[in-house]
Design an enzyme around this catalytic site. Structure first.
Site, PDB file in Angstrom:
ATOM      1  N   GLU A  12       2.335   5.591   3.283  1.00  0.00           N
ATOM      2  CA  GLU A  12       2.719   4.495   4.180  1.00  0.00           C
ATOM      3  C   GLU A  12       4.137   4.046   3.824  1.00  0.00           C
ATOM      4  OE1 GLU A  12      -0.143   1.363   4.732  1.00  0.00           O
ATOM      5  OE2 GLU A  12       1.452  -0.135   4.892  1.00  0.00           O
ATOM      6  N   SER A  38       0.837  -1.201   0.000  1.00  0.00           N
ATOM      7  CA  SER A  38       0.000   0.000   0.000  1.00  0.00           C
ATOM      8  C   SER A  38       0.870   1.249   0.000  1.00  0.00           C
ATOM      9  CB  SER A  38      -0.892   0.044   1.246  1.00  0.00           C
ATOM     10  OG  SER A  38      -1.743  -1.070   1.238  1.00  0.00           O
TER      11      SER A  38
HETATM   12  C1  LIG Z   1       3.483  -6.963  -2.279  1.00  0.00           C
HETATM   13  C2  LIG Z   1       3.523  -6.302  -0.932  1.00  0.00           C
HETATM   14  C3  LIG Z   1       2.464  -6.466  -0.046  1.00  0.00           C
HETATM   15  C4  LIG Z   1       2.480  -5.846   1.222  1.00  0.00           C
HETATM   16  N1  LIG Z   1       1.437  -6.039   2.079  1.00  0.00           N
HETATM   17  C5  LIG Z   1       1.468  -5.455   3.301  1.00  0.00           C
HETATM   18  C6  LIG Z   1       0.392  -5.656   4.234  1.00  0.00           C
HETATM   19  O1  LIG Z   1      -0.561  -6.375   3.978  1.00  0.00           O
HETATM   20  N2  LIG Z   1       0.465  -5.042   5.449  1.00  0.00           N
HETATM   21  C7  LIG Z   1       1.535  -4.266   5.788  1.00  0.00           C
HETATM   22  O2  LIG Z   1       1.562  -3.735   6.903  1.00  0.00           O
HETATM   23  N3  LIG Z   1       2.561  -4.053   4.923  1.00  0.00           N
HETATM   24  C8  LIG Z   1       2.564  -4.642   3.708  1.00  0.00           C
HETATM   25  N4  LIG Z   1       3.614  -4.442   2.838  1.00  0.00           N
HETATM   26  C9  LIG Z   1       4.743  -3.607   3.230  1.00  0.00           C
HETATM   27  C10 LIG Z   1       5.883  -4.409   3.894  1.00  0.00           C
HETATM   28  O3  LIG Z   1       5.786  -5.775   3.577  1.00  0.00           O
HETATM   29  C11 LIG Z   1       5.836  -4.269   5.393  1.00  0.00           C
HETATM   30  O4  LIG Z   1       5.858  -2.923   5.778  1.00  0.00           O
HETATM   31  C12 LIG Z   1       7.028  -4.995   6.044  1.00  0.00           C
HETATM   32  O5  LIG Z   1       6.704  -5.168   7.384  1.00  0.00           O
HETATM   33  C13 LIG Z   1       8.319  -4.250   5.910  1.00  0.00           C
HETATM   34  O6  LIG Z   1       9.329  -5.076   6.453  1.00  0.00           O
HETATM   35  P1  LIG Z   1      10.810  -5.031   5.899  1.00  0.00           P
HETATM   36  O7  LIG Z   1      11.600  -6.022   6.659  1.00  0.00           O
HETATM   37  O8  LIG Z   1      10.818  -5.161   4.430  1.00  0.00           O
HETATM   38  O9  LIG Z   1      11.227  -3.567   6.336  1.00  0.00           O
HETATM   39  P2  LIG Z   1      12.091  -2.504   5.500  1.00  0.00           P
HETATM   40  O10 LIG Z   1      11.233  -2.009   4.374  1.00  0.00           O
HETATM   41  O11 LIG Z   1      13.417  -3.038   5.170  1.00  0.00           O
HETATM   42  O12 LIG Z   1      12.235  -1.366   6.596  1.00  0.00           O
HETATM   43  C14 LIG Z   1      11.124  -0.680   7.089  1.00  0.00           C
HETATM   44  C15 LIG Z   1      11.572   0.121   8.318  1.00  0.00           C
HETATM   45  O13 LIG Z   1      11.882  -0.794   9.375  1.00  0.00           O
HETATM   46  C16 LIG Z   1      13.203  -0.561   9.845  1.00  0.00           C
HETATM   47  N5  LIG Z   1      13.757  -1.863  10.227  1.00  0.00           N
HETATM   48  C17 LIG Z   1      13.743  -3.002   9.501  1.00  0.00           C
HETATM   49  N6  LIG Z   1      14.300  -4.006  10.188  1.00  0.00           N
HETATM   50  C18 LIG Z   1      14.697  -3.497  11.374  1.00  0.00           C
HETATM   51  C19 LIG Z   1      15.357  -4.034  12.520  1.00  0.00           C
HETATM   52  N7  LIG Z   1      15.734  -5.314  12.610  1.00  0.00           N
HETATM   53  N8  LIG Z   1      15.607  -3.202  13.558  1.00  0.00           N
HETATM   54  C20 LIG Z   1      15.235  -1.891  13.513  1.00  0.00           C
HETATM   55  N9  LIG Z   1      14.605  -1.330  12.459  1.00  0.00           N
HETATM   56  C21 LIG Z   1      14.352  -2.129  11.408  1.00  0.00           C
HETATM   57  C22 LIG Z   1      13.943   0.061   8.671  1.00  0.00           C
HETATM   58  O14 LIG Z   1      15.070   0.813   9.106  1.00  0.00           O
HETATM   59  C23 LIG Z   1      12.843   0.941   8.072  1.00  0.00           C
HETATM   60  O15 LIG Z   1      12.747   2.152   8.774  1.00  0.00           O
HETATM   61  C24 LIG Z   1       3.603  -5.068   1.576  1.00  0.00           C
HETATM   62  C25 LIG Z   1       4.690  -4.936   0.684  1.00  0.00           C
HETATM   63  C26 LIG Z   1       4.650  -5.553  -0.546  1.00  0.00           C
HETATM   64  C27 LIG Z   1       5.840  -5.407  -1.472  1.00  0.00           C
END
Ligand SMILES: Cc1cc2nc3c(=O)[nH]c(=O)nc-3n(C[C@H](O)[C@H](O)[C@H](O)COP(=O)(O)OP(=O)(O)OC[C@H]3O[C@@H](n4cnc5c(N)ncnc54)[C@H](O)[C@@H]3O)c2cc1C
Length: 289
Positions: free
Chosen positions: A281, A209
């Site tokens: 978001e 999103s």
């Molecule tokens: C196809 C698709 C569908 C999605 N559906 C959803 C959904 O249904 N609901 C939803 O909420 N989101 C959704 N998302 C967004 C995403 O999956 C989530 O926000 C996910 O939780 C992000 O996690 P990440 O590990 O990729 O974080 P990143 O994108 O790598 O980082 C996000 C933030 O978290 C911080 N961070 C990451 N890991 C750590 C750590 N270990 N310690 C401290 N800080 C950290 C980073 O510094 C950054 O500020 C979707 C994304 C995609 C591509």
């Protein structure tokens, strides 16, 4: 960074570091963090890169890729509490819980990203959020101190977690789960994965999103963008998904700047037509001009 984000955009990091599991276990990753803190070098913690738009100019300082710190760290409370290393992919954790006949994480099945990133974001879907299932968190402070805490549900809100206002790295995340029939667990997981597939989540690079929902708007943001006639609207190769108003996709060669410009354009149009402020978001990170 385009290689490390689901949007497939973003310029280079000054220094990209991916400590191995051994580096995490023997403290080398902690030493790196301490040194960076002492030398005042910024550190960006990268989970799965599933919620990020990294600038075309890239990220100054160190990008610390968490994906080496993955897997089940330990179990406790009669094996019903599972502790995962923060760099574990969400699906890895969901599958491990299912293998052990433990229910509670099914709602996350198919969501891209890492466990640490999901907790930091308080990721939510299918009416549940990370705050509902987390029981204990281990953090690594910038000065190398280990901190263990049990966050309360009240400390979280819609897409907000207490970790967004602290400088600590999320190292391990524990979930208190319930014994459940594995067939029921698998059924729910398959339902969610199929639903995401049907909604076109994996068709093109994206970060899920683009904007938050807001109850005050009276309808989901995707519907608002759809009603403004903007499904399929594109700037360069950044496009509002033709099938969903709240997903921005990279249909090929989008630059981060195109995505940013599209987000701003959608905000301007919603403001002009309806007087509402759409709040992104997705997180814009790195060195923006
Ligand atoms: C196809 C698709 C569908 C999605 N559906 C959803 C959904 O249904 N609901 C939803 O909420 N989101 C959704 N998302 C967004 C995403 O999956 C989530 O926000 C996910 O939780 C992000 O996690 P990440 O590990 O990729 O974080 P990143 O994108 O790598 O980082 C996000 C933030 O978290 C911080 N961070 C990451 N890991 C750590 C750590 N270990 N310690 C401290 N800080 C950290 C980073 O510094 C950054 O500020 C979707 C994304 C995609 C591509």
């Amino acid at each position: 960074m385009a290689a490390h984000t689901t949007f497939k955009v973003g310029g280079p990091a000054d220094l990209w570091v991916k400590p191995s599991l051994e580096d995490w276990q023997n403290g080398a990753a902690g030493i790196l963090l301490e040194a960076a803190h002492r030398e005042r070098i910024p550190v960006f913690v990268l989970g799965g890169g599933a919620n990020l738009v990294v600038s075309d100019q890239g990220i100054r300082g160190i990008v610390l890729d968490m994906s080496g710190n993955s897997g089940l760290a330990h179990t406790s409370k009669g094996s019903q509490t599972l502790t995962f290393r923060a760099g574990s992919s969400v699906d890895e954790a969901v599958d491990e819980a299912a293998r052990r006949d433990l229910g509670g994480l099914e709602f996350l099945a198919g969501m891209p990203g890492s466990i640490g990133g999901a907790l930091w974001m308080n990721a939510r879907c299918y009416d549940r959020e990370m705050a509902d299932v987390v029981s204990q968190v281990e953090l690594l402070g910038a000065e190398g101190k280990l901190i263990s805490l049990a966050p309360k549900k009240e400390e979280f809100s819609y897409k907000k977690s207490p970790f967004q206002t602290r400088d600590d790295l999320i190292l391990n995340v524990s979930f208190a789960l319930d014994k459940k029939d594995s067939l029921l667990i698998q059924k729910k997981m398959t339902e969610h994965r199929n639903d995401r597939e049907a909604k076109g989540h994996y068709r093109f690079p994206s970060a899920g999103s683009a904007f938050k929902n807001n109850r005050a708007f009276g309808k989901p943001t995707g519907k608002i963008i759809d009603e403004l006639g903007l499904k399929g609207f594109a700037l360069g190769d950044a496009q509002v998904a033709p099938w969903h108003g709240n997903i921005i996709i990279n249909r090929g060669k989008a630059r981060a700047a195109d995505i940013r410009a599209l987000v701003t354009e959608l905000q301007d149009r919603a403001k002009a037509a309806l007087g509402i402020d759409l709040e992104p978001e997705i997180l814009f990170t790195g060195d923006w001009p």
